[in-house]
Enzyme design. Structure first.
Site, PDB file in Angstrom:
ATOM      1  N   HIS A 134       0.689  -1.367   0.071  1.00  0.00           N
ATOM      2  CA  HIS A 134      -0.029   0.106  -0.059  1.00  0.00           C
ATOM      3  C   HIS A 134       0.465   0.932   0.085  1.00  0.00           C
ATOM      4  O   HIS A 134       2.626   1.490   0.676  1.00  0.00           O
ATOM      5  CB  HIS A 134      -0.794   0.285   1.293  1.00  0.00           C
ATOM      6  CG  HIS A 134      -0.453   0.148   2.413  1.00  0.00           C
ATOM      7  ND1 HIS A 134       0.482  -1.124   3.073  1.00  0.00           N
ATOM      8  CD2 HIS A 134      -0.357   1.638   3.118  1.00  0.00           C
ATOM      9  CE1 HIS A 134       0.929  -0.657   3.985  1.00  0.00           C
ATOM     10  NE2 HIS A 134       0.672   0.971   4.162  1.00  0.00           N
ATOM     11  N   ASP A 136       0.437   5.269   1.976  1.00  0.00           N
ATOM     12  CA  ASP A 136      -0.314   5.860   2.852  1.00  0.00           C
ATOM     13  C   ASP A 136      -1.691   6.680   2.522  1.00  0.00           C
ATOM     14  O   ASP A 136      -0.571   8.119   1.349  1.00  0.00           O
ATOM     15  CB  ASP A 136       1.152   6.455   3.808  1.00  0.00           C
ATOM     16  CG  ASP A 136       1.410   5.526   4.567  1.00  0.00           C
ATOM     17  OD1 ASP A 136       1.279   4.454   5.257  1.00  0.00           O
ATOM     18  OD2 ASP A 136       2.626   5.679   5.197  1.00  0.00           O
ATOM     19  N   HIS A 284       4.487   0.112   0.508  1.00  0.00           N
ATOM     20  CA  HIS A 284       5.494  -0.485   0.956  1.00  0.00           C
ATOM     21  C   HIS A 284       4.356  -1.813   2.201  1.00  0.00           C
ATOM     22  O   HIS A 284       3.355  -1.561   2.055  1.00  0.00           O
ATOM     23  CB  HIS A 284       6.022   0.585   2.187  1.00  0.00           C
ATOM     24  CG  HIS A 284       5.094   1.071   2.915  1.00  0.00           C
ATOM     25  ND1 HIS A 284       4.477   2.451   2.918  1.00  0.00           N
ATOM     26  CD2 HIS A 284       4.554   1.200   3.856  1.00  0.00           C
ATOM     27  CE1 HIS A 284       4.125   2.484   2.916  1.00  0.00           C
ATOM     28  NE2 HIS A 284       4.025   2.147   4.683  1.00  0.00           N
ATOM     29  N   ARG A 299       6.096   7.007  13.528  1.00  0.00           N
ATOM     30  CA  ARG A 299       6.391   7.899  12.286  1.00  0.00           C
ATOM     31  C   ARG A 299       5.512   9.401  12.441  1.00  0.00           C
ATOM     32  O   ARG A 299       4.703   9.314  12.716  1.00  0.00           O
ATOM     33  CB  ARG A 299       4.998   6.253  10.955  1.00  0.00           C
ATOM     34  CG  ARG A 299       5.272   6.902   9.419  1.00  0.00           C
ATOM     35  CD  ARG A 299       4.371   6.571   9.073  1.00  0.00           C
ATOM     36  NE  ARG A 299       2.535   7.070   9.010  1.00  0.00           N
ATOM     37  CZ  ARG A 299       1.301   6.410   8.890  1.00  0.00           C
ATOM     38  NH1 ARG A 299       2.246   4.802   8.161  1.00  0.00           N
ATOM     39  NH2 ARG A 299       0.525   7.275   8.965  1.00  0.00           N
TER      40      ARG A 299
END
Length: 308
Positions: A134, A136, A284, A299
């Site tokens: 996917h 983000d 990723h 993150r």
């Protein structure tokens, strides 16, 4: 006279299937000029994607020249790795802010501030939802430009993250597929990626915050000009204006492109390591193979522009 070749039974590969053999592997645009890096050592980790940066302390402010050189490295390698940084959350945010406004995400667990997302997985923690290819937040009108992820606690084995170069994925599509998706758009929605793990009570209030959006199936990178395949398994629901069966078949072929190892890099984490990736150019996949051990990461995401 030469003997006739032996007869073979009829056989065919399904239309649109992946193929074996040599692939087109261009790391940078055809007109790009490679130059050395003056401010750090760069160690490639893959043919087209992924490089380790050595000699940069991310806890210190970046001067304009260093920021520019890191940005060039990001454009050329799509994901950069920095070993042993052990950044405080404030320093992680400060580093990310060199690339723009920071993003918040009310769908994910919060860390020390609204801009920090915390992933605490393994053991008795909730099941992971990152082990799928996917990009983000493509369900936003302005998907993230990029993200800075730091591993706080690494499992003794497993827990790697993989990234795929979606320019390489586009380059290797057949001419027939490229013609079909030229100018096409697709709908992206947060619900498919989150409904597997959260109930209606948590998701229903978010439907007005994040309505479905349309993005081009092939986006243009705003800094390199490269064409990038911009659909993913988590959030792309269908191609606009196409019958559902045809859309499903084509979308299945397109999302498979991220699975090709030649377009990928895989990173083995240690506590304190940082990865900085270009969310416009990559997908990723966080490998979920470390239970019952913990894997804790934080993150910070950088707001992006509207894809075109």
């Amino acid at each position: 006279m030469p003997a006739d070749p032996p007869a073979l039974r009829p056989a065919r590969v399904p239309d649109g299937g992946l193929y074996e053999g040599r692939r087109t592997l261009r790391r940078v645009p055809a007109d790009w000029t490679d130059r050395p890096y003056d401010r750090f050592e760069l160690v490639p980790q893959g043919r087209v994607i992924g490089a380790e940066v050595r000699g940069v302390d991310l806890s210190r402010p970046l001067d304009p020249a260093l920021r520019a050189e890191l940005n060039r490295a990001l454009l050329e390698w799509k994901v950069l790795f920095f070993r042993g940084q052990h950044l405080e959350p404030a320093a992680q945010r400060d580093f990310a802010r060199n690339w723009g406004e920071l993003e918040t995400n009310p769908l994910l667990d919060r860390g020390s501030s609204a801009e920090v997302v915390r992933f605490d997985k393994g053991g008795d923690a909730a099941p992971t939802f990152e082990n799928v290819w996917h990009a983000d937040v493509t369900f936003r009108e302005r998907p993230a430009l990029g993200a800075v992820l730091q591993i706080r606690e690494a499992p003794p084995v497993g827990g790697d993250t993989m990234w795929a170069d979606m320019a390489a994925a586009y380059d290797n599509l057949s001419d027939e597929i490229k013609e079909r998706i030229d100018g096409a758009t697709a709908v992206h929605d947060f619900l498919p990626g989150f409904a597997r793990f959260f109930g209606p009570e948590r998701l229903a209030p978010m439907q007005e915050v994040f309505p479905p959006v349309e993005h081009p199936v092939v986006r243009t990178h705003p800094e390199t000009g490269r064409k990038l395949l911009f659909v993913n398994t988590s959030f792309t629901t269908h191609l606009t204006g196409m019958p559902r069966r045809e859309s499903d078949e084509l979308l299945r072929q397109l999302v498979q492109q991220a699975h090709v190892p030649e377009y990928q890099v895989r990173f083995r984490w240690q506590a304190g390591d940082v990865a900085f990736w270009d969310n416009r150019a990559t997908q990723h996949y966080a490998v979920d193979d470390y239970a019952p051990h913990r894997r804790v990461a934080e993150r910070v995401a950088i707001a992006g522009d509207r894809p075109y």
